[in-house]
Design a protein around this motif. Structure first.
Motif, PDB file in Angstrom:
ATOM      1  N   ARG A 197       0.846  -1.171   0.000  1.00 16.59           N
ATOM      2  CA  ARG A 197       0.000   0.000   0.000  1.00 16.59           C
ATOM      3  C   ARG A 197       0.901   1.246   0.000  1.00 16.59           C
ATOM      4  O   ARG A 197       1.879   1.316   0.742  1.00 16.59           O
ATOM      5  CB  ARG A 197      -0.913  -0.009   1.236  1.00 16.59           C
ATOM      6  CG  ARG A 197      -2.007   1.024   1.200  1.00 16.59           C
ATOM      7  CD  ARG A 197      -2.996   0.813   2.345  1.00 16.59           C
ATOM      8  NE  ARG A 197      -3.702  -0.469   2.219  1.00 16.59           N
ATOM      9  CZ  ARG A 197      -4.727  -0.816   2.982  1.00 16.59           C
ATOM     10  NH1 ARG A 197      -5.169   0.009   3.929  1.00 16.59           N
ATOM     11  NH2 ARG A 197      -5.293  -1.990   2.818  1.00 16.59           N
ATOM     12  N   GLU A 198       0.549   2.216  -0.837  1.00 19.92           N
ATOM     13  CA  GLU A 198       1.362   3.415  -0.936  1.00 19.92           C
ATOM     14  C   GLU A 198       0.493   4.664  -0.783  1.00 19.92           C
ATOM     15  O   GLU A 198      -0.685   4.671  -1.156  1.00 19.92           O
ATOM     16  CB  GLU A 198       2.095   3.479  -2.286  1.00 19.92           C
ATOM     17  CG  GLU A 198       1.194   3.575  -3.498  1.00 19.92           C
ATOM     18  CD  GLU A 198       1.957   3.784  -4.794  1.00 19.92           C
ATOM     19  OE1 GLU A 198       3.197   3.898  -4.761  1.00 19.92           O
ATOM     20  OE2 GLU A 198       1.299   3.859  -5.849  1.00 19.92           O
ATOM     21  N   LEU A 199       1.118   5.713  -0.252  1.00 21.11           N
ATOM     22  CA  LEU A 199       0.436   6.985  -0.107  1.00 21.11           C
ATOM     23  C   LEU A 199       0.249   7.639  -1.474  1.00 21.11           C
ATOM     24  O   LEU A 199       1.195   7.731  -2.252  1.00 21.11           O
ATOM     25  CB  LEU A 199       1.243   7.915   0.805  1.00 21.11           C
ATOM     26  CG  LEU A 199       0.699   9.334   0.957  1.00 21.11           C
ATOM     27  CD1 LEU A 199      -0.598   9.322   1.754  1.00 21.11           C
ATOM     28  CD2 LEU A 199       1.738  10.231   1.612  1.00 21.11           C
ATOM     29  N   VAL A 200      -0.956   8.106  -1.735  1.00 24.44           N
ATOM     30  CA  VAL A 200      -1.237   8.849  -2.953  1.00 24.44           C
ATOM     31  C   VAL A 200      -1.199  10.350  -2.665  1.00 24.44           C
ATOM     32  O   VAL A 200      -0.519  11.109  -3.346  1.00 24.44           O
ATOM     33  CB  VAL A 200      -2.620   8.469  -3.521  1.00 24.44           C
ATOM     34  CG1 VAL A 200      -2.950   9.329  -4.731  1.00 24.44           C
ATOM     35  CG2 VAL A 200      -2.650   6.988  -3.879  1.00 24.44           C
ATOM     36  N   ALA A 201      -1.936  10.757  -1.634  1.00 26.80           N
ATOM     37  CA  ALA A 201      -1.989  12.168  -1.263  1.00 26.80           C
ATOM     38  C   ALA A 201      -2.536  12.284   0.145  1.00 26.80           C
ATOM     39  O   ALA A 201      -3.313  11.431   0.583  1.00 26.80           O
ATOM     40  CB  ALA A 201      -2.854  12.962  -2.235  1.00 26.80           C
ATOM     41  N   ARG A 202      -2.120  13.327   0.833  1.00 24.66           N
ATOM     42  CA  ARG A 202      -2.665  13.574   2.161  1.00 24.66           C
ATOM     43  C   ARG A 202      -2.876  15.069   2.337  1.00 24.66           C
ATOM     44  O   ARG A 202      -2.214  15.895   1.702  1.00 24.66           O
ATOM     45  CB  ARG A 202      -1.772  13.017   3.258  1.00 24.66           C
ATOM     46  CG  ARG A 202      -0.407  13.648   3.371  1.00 24.66           C
ATOM     47  CD  ARG A 202       0.381  12.959   4.484  1.00 24.66           C
ATOM     48  NE  ARG A 202       1.673  13.586   4.710  1.00 24.66           N
ATOM     49  CZ  ARG A 202       2.768  12.924   4.994  1.00 24.66           C
ATOM     50  NH1 ARG A 202       2.749  11.609   5.068  1.00 24.66           N
ATOM     51  NH2 ARG A 202       3.893  13.562   5.210  1.00 24.66           N
ATOM     52  N   ILE A 203      -3.795  15.412   3.229  1.00 24.69           N
ATOM     53  CA  ILE A 203      -4.133  16.808   3.461  1.00 24.69           C
ATOM     54  C   ILE A 203      -4.426  16.995   4.942  1.00 24.69           C
ATOM     55  O   ILE A 203      -5.169  16.219   5.548  1.00 24.69           O
ATOM     56  CB  ILE A 203      -5.346  17.230   2.581  1.00 24.69           C
ATOM     57  CG1 ILE A 203      -5.682  18.703   2.786  1.00 24.69           C
ATOM     58  CG2 ILE A 203      -6.568  16.342   2.816  1.00 24.69           C
ATOM     59  CD1 ILE A 203      -6.684  19.240   1.760  1.00 24.69           C
ATOM     60  N   THR A 204      -3.824  18.018   5.501  1.00 26.83           N
ATOM     61  CA  THR A 204      -4.064  18.312   6.909  1.00 26.83           C
ATOM     62  C   THR A 204      -5.376  19.077   7.063  1.00 26.83           C
ATOM     63  O   THR A 204      -5.961  19.554   6.083  1.00 26.83           O
ATOM     64  CB  THR A 204      -2.926  19.147   7.511  1.00 26.83           C
ATOM     65  OG1 THR A 204      -2.951  20.452   6.906  1.00 26.83           O
ATOM     66  CG2 THR A 204      -1.571  18.498   7.262  1.00 26.83           C
ATOM     67  N   ARG A 205      -5.783  19.233   8.300  1.00 23.85           N
ATOM     68  CA  ARG A 205      -7.010  19.970   8.569  1.00 23.85           C
ATOM     69  C   ARG A 205      -6.883  21.417   8.090  1.00 23.85           C
ATOM     70  O   ARG A 205      -7.856  22.014   7.622  1.00 23.85           O
ATOM     71  CB  ARG A 205      -7.320  19.927  10.066  1.00 23.85           C
ATOM     72  CG  ARG A 205      -8.630  20.573  10.443  1.00 23.85           C
ATOM     73  CD  ARG A 205      -8.927  20.411  11.929  1.00 23.85           C
ATOM     74  NE  ARG A 205     -10.156  21.079  12.300  1.00 23.85           N
ATOM     75  CZ  ARG A 205     -11.356  20.543  12.142  1.00 23.85           C
ATOM     76  NH1 ARG A 205     -11.482  19.321  11.653  1.00 23.85           N
ATOM     77  NH2 ARG A 205     -12.451  21.234  12.490  1.00 23.85           N
ATOM     78  N   ALA A 206      -5.681  21.951   8.156  1.00 22.65           N
ATOM     79  CA  ALA A 206      -5.435  23.327   7.727  1.00 22.65           C
ATOM     80  C   ALA A 206      -5.247  23.448   6.221  1.00 22.65           C
ATOM     81  O   ALA A 206      -5.167  24.567   5.702  1.00 22.65           O
ATOM     82  CB  ALA A 206      -4.207  23.881   8.448  1.00 22.65           C
ATOM     83  N   GLY A 207      -5.145  22.318   5.536  1.00 30.16           N
ATOM     84  CA  GLY A 207      -5.049  22.365   4.086  1.00 30.16           C
ATOM     85  C   GLY A 207      -3.669  22.146   3.493  1.00 30.16           C
ATOM     86  O   GLY A 207      -3.490  22.281   2.284  1.00 30.16           O
ATOM     87  N   SER A 208      -2.694  21.788   4.310  1.00 28.19           N
ATOM     88  CA  SER A 208      -1.381  21.465   3.760  1.00 28.19           C
ATOM     89  C   SER A 208      -1.465  20.120   3.052  1.00 28.19           C
ATOM     90  O   SER A 208      -2.058  19.179   3.577  1.00 28.19           O
ATOM     91  CB  SER A 208      -0.341  21.415   4.878  1.00 28.19           C
ATOM     92  OG  SER A 208      -0.167  22.703   5.439  1.00 28.19           O
ATOM     93  N   ILE A 209      -0.831  20.029   1.898  1.00 30.53           N
ATOM     94  CA  ILE A 209      -1.002  18.862   1.017  1.00 30.53           C
ATOM     95  C   ILE A 209       0.347  18.278   0.631  1.00 30.53           C
ATOM     96  O   ILE A 209       1.318  19.004   0.417  1.00 30.53           O
ATOM     97  CB  ILE A 209      -1.782  19.270  -0.256  1.00 30.53           C
ATOM     98  CG1 ILE A 209      -3.225  19.604   0.096  1.00 30.53           C
ATOM     99  CG2 ILE A 209      -1.726  18.161  -1.296  1.00 30.53           C
ATOM    100  CD1 ILE A 209      -4.011  20.212  -1.051  1.00 30.53           C
ATOM    101  N   LYS A 210       0.351  16.966   0.525  1.00 28.26           N
ATOM    102  CA  LYS A 210       1.518  16.243   0.003  1.00 28.26           C
ATOM    103  C   LYS A 210       1.012  15.229  -1.013  1.00 28.26           C
ATOM    104  O   LYS A 210       0.021  14.537  -0.770  1.00 28.26           O
ATOM    105  CB  LYS A 210       2.268  15.528   1.124  1.00 28.26           C
ATOM    106  CG  LYS A 210       3.433  14.678   0.652  1.00 28.26           C
ATOM    107  CD  LYS A 210       4.097  13.968   1.801  1.00 28.26           C
ATOM    108  CE  LYS A 210       5.168  12.994   1.337  1.00 28.26           C
ATOM    109  NZ  LYS A 210       6.287  13.695   0.680  1.00 28.26           N
ATOM    110  N   TYR A 211       1.687  15.123  -2.150  1.00 26.44           N
ATOM    111  CA  TYR A 211       1.354  14.153  -3.183  1.00 26.44           C
ATOM    112  C   TYR A 211       2.517  13.201  -3.420  1.00 26.44           C
ATOM    113  O   TYR A 211       3.681  13.586  -3.291  1.00 26.44           O
ATOM    114  CB  TYR A 211       1.055  14.852  -4.520  1.00 26.44           C
ATOM    115  CG  TYR A 211      -0.197  15.683  -4.548  1.00 26.44           C
ATOM    116  CD1 TYR A 211      -0.128  17.071  -4.488  1.00 26.44           C
ATOM    117  CD2 TYR A 211      -1.459  15.091  -4.660  1.00 26.44           C
ATOM    118  CE1 TYR A 211      -1.281  17.849  -4.528  1.00 26.44           C
ATOM    119  CE2 TYR A 211      -2.609  15.854  -4.693  1.00 26.44           C
ATOM    120  CZ  TYR A 211      -2.519  17.237  -4.625  1.00 26.44           C
ATOM    121  OH  TYR A 211      -3.651  18.000  -4.664  1.00 26.44           O
ATOM    122  N   ALA A 212       2.194  12.000  -3.821  1.00 28.69           N
ATOM    123  CA  ALA A 212       3.206  11.106  -4.342  1.00 28.69           C
ATOM    124  C   ALA A 212       3.703  11.688  -5.649  1.00 28.69           C
ATOM    125  O   ALA A 212       2.942  12.299  -6.406  1.00 28.69           O
ATOM    126  CB  ALA A 212       2.617   9.716  -4.569  1.00 28.69           C
TER     127      ALA A 212
END
Length: 121
Positions: free
Chosen positions: A44-59
């Motif tokens: 399983r791999e991370l695709v994208a994540r977002i914090t409550r404040a809206g900070s985002i990280k993408y693969a």
């Protein structure tokens, strides 16, 4: 507390799909939300994540093609997937760090049931 994912399906290369995932139950707060995917025989791999404040990280593999967003009031996370490729074929899982309602001071990790995305060449 549960996460219910919807969306996914079968699309041709270059097409688009959208996923959504809503958290429900006795919830005090939803912190980070994310989408993961797992192809057969792969981890399983991370695709994208977002914090409550809206900070985002993408693969790296989805940057510029996928967009993650969330609606805090509806406790829902979305994933818009454009320019899909056959290598995007996988089961997609939503994930959220949730503080349950009640006498809890920390969040716990919850997973949705998975939704299949298939991209045909």
């Amino acid at each position: 507390v549960q996460l219910q994912a919807s969306g996914g399906g079968l699309v041709q290369t270059g097409g688009s799909l959208s996923l959504s995932c809503a958290a429900s139950g006795p919830i005090a707060r939803v912190n980070e939300m994310a989408w993961y995917r797992q192809a057969p025989a792969d981890e399983r791999e991370l695709v994208a994540r977002i914090t409550r404040a809206g900070s985002i990280k993408y693969a790296e593999s989805v940057k510029g093609r996928f967009t993650i967003s969330r609606d805090n009031a509806k406790k829902t996370v979305f994933l818009q997937m454009n320019s899909l490729k056959p290598e995007d074929t996988a089961t997609y899982y939503c994930n959220a760090a949730i503080v349950p309602a009640g006498l809890y001071s920390r969040d716990f990790d919850y997973w949705g049931q998975g939704t299949q995305v298939t991209v045909s060449s």
